[in-house]
Design an enzyme around this catalytic site. Structure first.
Site, PDB file in Angstrom:
ATOM      1  N   GLY A 260       0.871  -1.188   0.000  1.00 28.77           N
ATOM      2  CA  GLY A 260       0.000   0.000   0.000  1.00 28.77           C
ATOM      3  C   GLY A 260       0.899   1.226   0.000  1.00 28.77           C
ATOM      4  O   GLY A 260       1.663   1.402   0.949  1.00 28.77           O
TER       5      GLY A 260
ATOM      6  N   ILE B   5      -0.449   6.934   3.899  1.00 33.84           N
ATOM      7  CA  ILE B   5       0.476   6.465   4.941  1.00 33.84           C
ATOM      8  C   ILE B   5       1.689   5.818   4.290  1.00 33.84           C
ATOM      9  O   ILE B   5       2.835   6.065   4.691  1.00 33.84           O
ATOM     10  CB  ILE B   5      -0.225   5.480   5.894  1.00 33.84           C
ATOM     11  CG1 ILE B   5      -1.402   6.160   6.588  1.00 33.84           C
ATOM     12  CG2 ILE B   5       0.756   4.943   6.928  1.00 33.84           C
ATOM     13  CD1 ILE B   5      -2.190   5.255   7.504  1.00 33.84           C
ATOM     14  N   GLY B   6       1.459   5.004   3.253  1.00 32.85           N
ATOM     15  CA  GLY B   6       2.551   4.284   2.601  1.00 32.85           C
ATOM     16  C   GLY B   6       3.672   5.195   2.134  1.00 32.85           C
ATOM     17  O   GLY B   6       4.859   4.907   2.347  1.00 32.85           O
TER      18      GLY B   6
ATOM     19  N   ARG C 102      -1.342  10.219  20.850  1.00 30.36           N
ATOM     20  CA  ARG C 102      -2.379  11.272  20.855  1.00 30.36           C
ATOM     21  C   ARG C 102      -2.680  11.704  22.291  1.00 30.36           C
ATOM     22  O   ARG C 102      -2.792  12.896  22.590  1.00 30.36           O
ATOM     23  CB  ARG C 102      -3.638  10.767  20.157  1.00 30.36           C
ATOM     24  CG  ARG C 102      -3.462  10.669  18.638  1.00 30.36           C
ATOM     25  CD  ARG C 102      -4.556   9.896  17.938  1.00 30.36           C
ATOM     26  NE  ARG C 102      -4.534  10.152  16.482  1.00 30.36           N
ATOM     27  CZ  ARG C 102      -5.203   9.435  15.581  1.00 30.36           C
ATOM     28  NH1 ARG C 102      -5.966   8.414  15.976  1.00 30.36           N
ATOM     29  NH2 ARG C 102      -5.126   9.727  14.302  1.00 30.36           N
TER      30      ARG C 102
ATOM     31  N   ASN D  94     -12.035  -3.990   3.024  1.00 33.16           N
ATOM     32  CA  ASN D  94     -10.653  -4.238   3.448  1.00 33.16           C
ATOM     33  C   ASN D  94     -10.388  -5.695   3.809  1.00 33.16           C
ATOM     34  O   ASN D  94      -9.248  -6.164   3.728  1.00 33.16           O
ATOM     35  CB  ASN D  94     -10.284  -3.304   4.597  1.00 33.16           C
ATOM     36  CG  ASN D  94     -10.124  -1.862   4.103  1.00 33.16           C
ATOM     37  OD1 ASN D  94     -10.171  -1.606   2.890  1.00 33.16           O
ATOM     38  ND2 ASN D  94      -9.957  -0.930   5.022  1.00 33.16           N
TER      39      ASN D  94
ATOM     40  N   ASN E  81      -7.429  -0.498   8.563  1.00 34.71           N
ATOM     41  CA  ASN E  81      -8.593  -0.562   9.458  1.00 34.71           C
ATOM     42  C   ASN E  81      -9.697  -1.440   8.892  1.00 34.71           C
ATOM     43  O   ASN E  81      -9.759  -1.637   7.682  1.00 34.71           O
ATOM     44  CB  ASN E  81      -9.166   0.859   9.641  1.00 34.71           C
ATOM     45  CG  ASN E  81      -8.583   1.571  10.841  1.00 34.71           C
ATOM     46  OD1 ASN E  81      -8.241   0.924  11.832  1.00 34.71           O
ATOM     47  ND2 ASN E  81      -8.466   2.876  10.746  1.00 34.71           N
TER      48      ASN E  81
ATOM     49  N   ARG F 118     -14.587   3.073  11.812  1.00 32.81           N
ATOM     50  CA  ARG F 118     -13.560   2.183  11.260  1.00 32.81           C
ATOM     51  C   ARG F 118     -14.203   0.856  10.825  1.00 32.81           C
ATOM     52  O   ARG F 118     -13.826   0.266   9.829  1.00 32.81           O
ATOM     53  CB  ARG F 118     -12.479   1.931  12.309  1.00 32.81           C
ATOM     54  CG  ARG F 118     -11.660   3.171  12.676  1.00 32.81           C
ATOM     55  CD  ARG F 118     -10.637   2.848  13.765  1.00 32.81           C
ATOM     56  NE  ARG F 118      -9.802   3.981  14.134  1.00 32.81           N
ATOM     57  CZ  ARG F 118     -10.121   4.872  15.082  1.00 32.81           C
ATOM     58  NH1 ARG F 118     -11.301   4.761  15.723  1.00 32.81           N
ATOM     59  NH2 ARG F 118      -9.307   5.867  15.391  1.00 32.81           N
TER      60      ARG F 118
ATOM     61  N   GLY G 231      -0.161   4.525  -0.446  1.00 28.05           N
ATOM     62  CA  GLY G 231      -1.007   5.730  -0.452  1.00 28.05           C
ATOM     63  C   GLY G 231      -0.513   6.758   0.535  1.00 28.05           C
ATOM     64  O   GLY G 231       0.697   6.960   0.687  1.00 28.05           O
TER      65      GLY G 231
ATOM     66  N   HIS H  73      -8.612  -0.592  18.749  1.00 28.44           N
ATOM     67  CA  HIS H  73      -8.362   0.707  18.094  1.00 28.44           C
ATOM     68  C   HIS H  73      -9.710   1.263  17.651  1.00 28.44           C
ATOM     69  O   HIS H  73     -10.067   1.230  16.485  1.00 28.44           O
ATOM     70  CB  HIS H  73      -7.436   0.531  16.899  1.00 28.44           C
ATOM     71  CG  HIS H  73      -7.092   1.833  16.237  1.00 28.44           C
ATOM     72  ND1 HIS H  73      -6.628   2.931  16.938  1.00 28.44           N
ATOM     73  CD2 HIS H  73      -7.162   2.200  14.929  1.00 28.44           C
ATOM     74  CE1 HIS H  73      -6.433   3.920  16.095  1.00 28.44           C
ATOM     75  NE2 HIS H  73      -6.741   3.516  14.859  1.00 28.44           N
TER      76      HIS H  73
HETATM   77  O1  TXD Z   1      -3.894   3.617  13.626  1.00 31.07           O
HETATM   78  C1  TXD Z   1      -4.261   2.997  12.607  1.00 31.07           C
HETATM   79  N1  TXD Z   1      -4.041   1.697  12.461  1.00 31.07           N
HETATM   80  C2  TXD Z   1      -5.003   3.769  11.513  1.00 31.07           C
HETATM   81  C3  TXD Z   1      -5.108   2.961  10.231  1.00 31.07           C
HETATM   82  C4  TXD Z   1      -4.488   5.134  11.315  1.00 31.07           C
HETATM   83  C5  TXD Z   1      -4.797   5.784  10.152  1.00 31.07           C
HETATM   84  C6  TXD Z   1      -5.325   5.109   8.938  1.00 31.07           C
HETATM   85  N2  TXD Z   1      -5.707   3.750   9.132  1.00 31.07           N
HETATM   86  C7  TXD Z   1      -6.011   2.895   7.967  1.00 31.07           C
HETATM   87  O2  TXD Z   1      -4.858   2.661   7.163  1.00 31.07           O
HETATM   88  C8  TXD Z   1      -7.006   3.479   7.021  1.00 31.07           C
HETATM   89  O3  TXD Z   1      -8.323   3.410   7.556  1.00 31.07           O
HETATM   90  C9  TXD Z   1      -6.811   2.579   5.825  1.00 31.07           C
HETATM   91  O4  TXD Z   1      -7.497   1.367   6.020  1.00 31.07           O
HETATM   92  C10 TXD Z   1      -5.304   2.309   5.848  1.00 31.07           C
HETATM   93  C11 TXD Z   1      -4.519   3.095   4.850  1.00 31.07           C
HETATM   94  O5  TXD Z   1      -4.785   4.451   5.014  1.00 31.07           O
HETATM   95  P1  TXD Z   1      -4.239   5.485   3.883  1.00 31.07           P
HETATM   96  O6  TXD Z   1      -4.650   6.857   4.317  1.00 31.07           O
HETATM   97  O7  TXD Z   1      -2.821   5.202   3.575  1.00 31.07           O
HETATM   98  O8  TXD Z   1      -5.157   5.059   2.637  1.00 31.07           O
HETATM   99  P2  TXD Z   1      -4.844   5.312   1.072  1.00 31.07           P
HETATM  100  O9  TXD Z   1      -4.109   6.600   0.900  1.00 31.07           O
HETATM  101  O10 TXD Z   1      -6.133   5.075   0.375  1.00 31.07           O
HETATM  102  O11 TXD Z   1      -3.821   4.141   0.716  1.00 31.07           O
HETATM  103  C12 TXD Z   1      -4.237   2.803   0.665  1.00 31.07           C
HETATM  104  C13 TXD Z   1      -3.476   2.171  -0.492  1.00 31.07           C
HETATM  105  C14 TXD Z   1      -3.883   2.750  -1.852  1.00 31.07           C
HETATM  106  O12 TXD Z   1      -2.756   3.260  -2.531  1.00 31.07           O
HETATM  107  C15 TXD Z   1      -4.497   1.550  -2.574  1.00 31.07           C
HETATM  108  O13 TXD Z   1      -4.260   1.547  -3.980  1.00 31.07           O
HETATM  109  C16 TXD Z   1      -3.773   0.413  -1.902  1.00 31.07           C
HETATM  110  O14 TXD Z   1      -3.774   0.779  -0.527  1.00 31.07           O
HETATM  111  N3  TXD Z   1      -4.411  -0.870  -2.109  1.00 31.07           N
HETATM  112  C17 TXD Z   1      -3.722  -2.017  -2.185  1.00 31.07           C
HETATM  113  N4  TXD Z   1      -2.402  -2.243  -2.056  1.00 31.07           N
HETATM  114  C18 TXD Z   1      -2.045  -3.542  -2.195  1.00 31.07           C
HETATM  115  N5  TXD Z   1      -2.883  -4.566  -2.436  1.00 31.07           N
HETATM  116  C19 TXD Z   1      -4.210  -4.342  -2.562  1.00 31.07           C
HETATM  117  N6  TXD Z   1      -5.060  -5.373  -2.822  1.00 31.07           N
HETATM  118  C20 TXD Z   1      -4.684  -3.019  -2.432  1.00 31.07           C
HETATM  119  N7  TXD Z   1      -5.915  -2.447  -2.498  1.00 31.07           N
HETATM  120  C21 TXD Z   1      -5.723  -1.134  -2.291  1.00 31.07           C
END
Ligand code: TXD
Length: 311
Positions: free
Chosen positions: A10, A14-15, A154, A98, A123, A91, A12, A178
């Protein structure tokens, strides 16, 4: 000696920040993996961070890819694959989409990086880390969820904001799921060893606890499109660093409990020691009756979401 290898599943919000932080800490070579339609985005992010190297002087390689072969032999895997919340969503509303993503990721990580230490961020966290654990068959010491580090951070932030003292000297812990039922352990919170109960009124502490529980939603509402990403990325990389450098950090993480804190068969936020053995120890401590009740309450919420995985 080969460099360590960190794969980010991933790439995005966070990634991308995970990749930057891992590079700046020079933790190892970095692979940003995403789905084919996002491959050019992660290739662009990787190239951009490569071009930051001359200024920060870190010598690691960063690539973007949608080929799982590229994550082979990774030492650490950090998973953010999945969608984030939109305003008004809990969440738990993310689970249907997810869950299927996490199953796909778990099968691929099992195939290409079976010896890695896995940090799940997606999440609903407690159910997603459980899903990864069940589907991958990884040992429980090699799978954790990142949540408690963020929730405790936090809580620390709000205490520092309230007192005006350095956030560096605020220590505290948040246990449990969480979600909105997480359990800030205010009794043990201190500023430089001084109990916060001697520094902040009971009423204000209750308000700070509440703000901590709902801090994720506060940012989701402010951003309007997506959720927090800077602090979550930093928290996950602290966990990864403790594994890679065998630092024995004590960090609250979603960890598979088998009797600890009275929890059996679920991932929930508890204080753990992270070293080269992954989850090296769960540090149990005596809870008050009120804290036990709150932990059981949050456990019930976790059980409900985990039940929706059907695993
Ligand atoms: O404290 C915590 N654990 C939380 C978690 C804090 C903040 C955000 N939280 C969760 O992290 C949020 O609710 C999301 O479920 C994830 C990722 O959050 P982010 O803001 O990074 O989401 P994005 O920007 O949409 O990035 C997700 C990426 C995106 O680029 C998609 O194309 C990719 O995930 N994606 C995949 N990657 C690999 N394999 C598959 N199948 C896939 N599907 C989507």
């Amino acid at each position: 000696m080969d460099r360590n290898k960190i794969a980010l599943i991933g790439g995005g919000q966070i990634g991308g920040n995970l990749a930057l932080i891992a590079a700046e800490k020079e933790l190892g070579d970095i692979v940003i993996f995403d789905i084919p339609k996002m491959e050019s985005m992660v290739k662009g992010k990787a190239l951009d961070i490569m071009q930051l190297r001359p200024h920060d002087g870190y010598d690691v390689n960063i690539i973007g890819t949608s080929d799982y072969q590229d994550i082979k032999e990774s030492d650490v895997i950090v998973i953010t694959a999945g969608i984030p919340r939109k305003p008004g969503m809990d969440r738990e509303d993310l689970i249907s989409i997810n869950l299927s993503i996490m199953k796909d990721v778990a099968n691929n990580v099992k195939k290409y990086a079976p010896d890695s230490f896995v940090i799940v961020i997606s999440n609903p966290l407690d159910a997603m880390v459980y899903t990864f654990y069940k589907v991958s068959g990884f040992a429980k010491n090699k799978v954790v969820g990142m949540a408690g580090a963020l929730d405790s951070g936090r809580f620390r932030t709000f205490i520092a904001m309230e007192t005006g003292y350095s956030v560096q000297d605020v220590t505290c812990i948040v246990l449990g799921g969480h979600g909105d039922s997480m359990v800030p352990i205010t009794r043990l919170a201190t500023v430089g060893g001084v109990p916060v109960t001697d520094l902040i009124s009971t009423e204000r502490l209750a308000e700070i606890e509440h703000r901590t529980r709902f801090a994720g939603g506060e940012i989701v509402k402010l951003l309007g499109n997506g959720s927090a990403y800077y602090a979550p990325a930093q928290c996950a990389m602290e966990m990864a660093e403790s594994y890679i450098k065998d630092k024995k950090r004590v960090i609250p993480c979603a960890t598979f409990c088998e009797g600890e804190f009275g929890v059996n068969g679920y991932f929930i936020g508890v204080p753990i020691v992270i070293g080269s053995g992954g989850v090296e120890k769960i540090l149990e401590f005596t809870l008050t009756d009120d804290e036990k009740t709150a932990l059981n309450n949050t456990l019930d919420v976790v059980k409900k979401t985990v039940a929706e995985t059907g695993l």
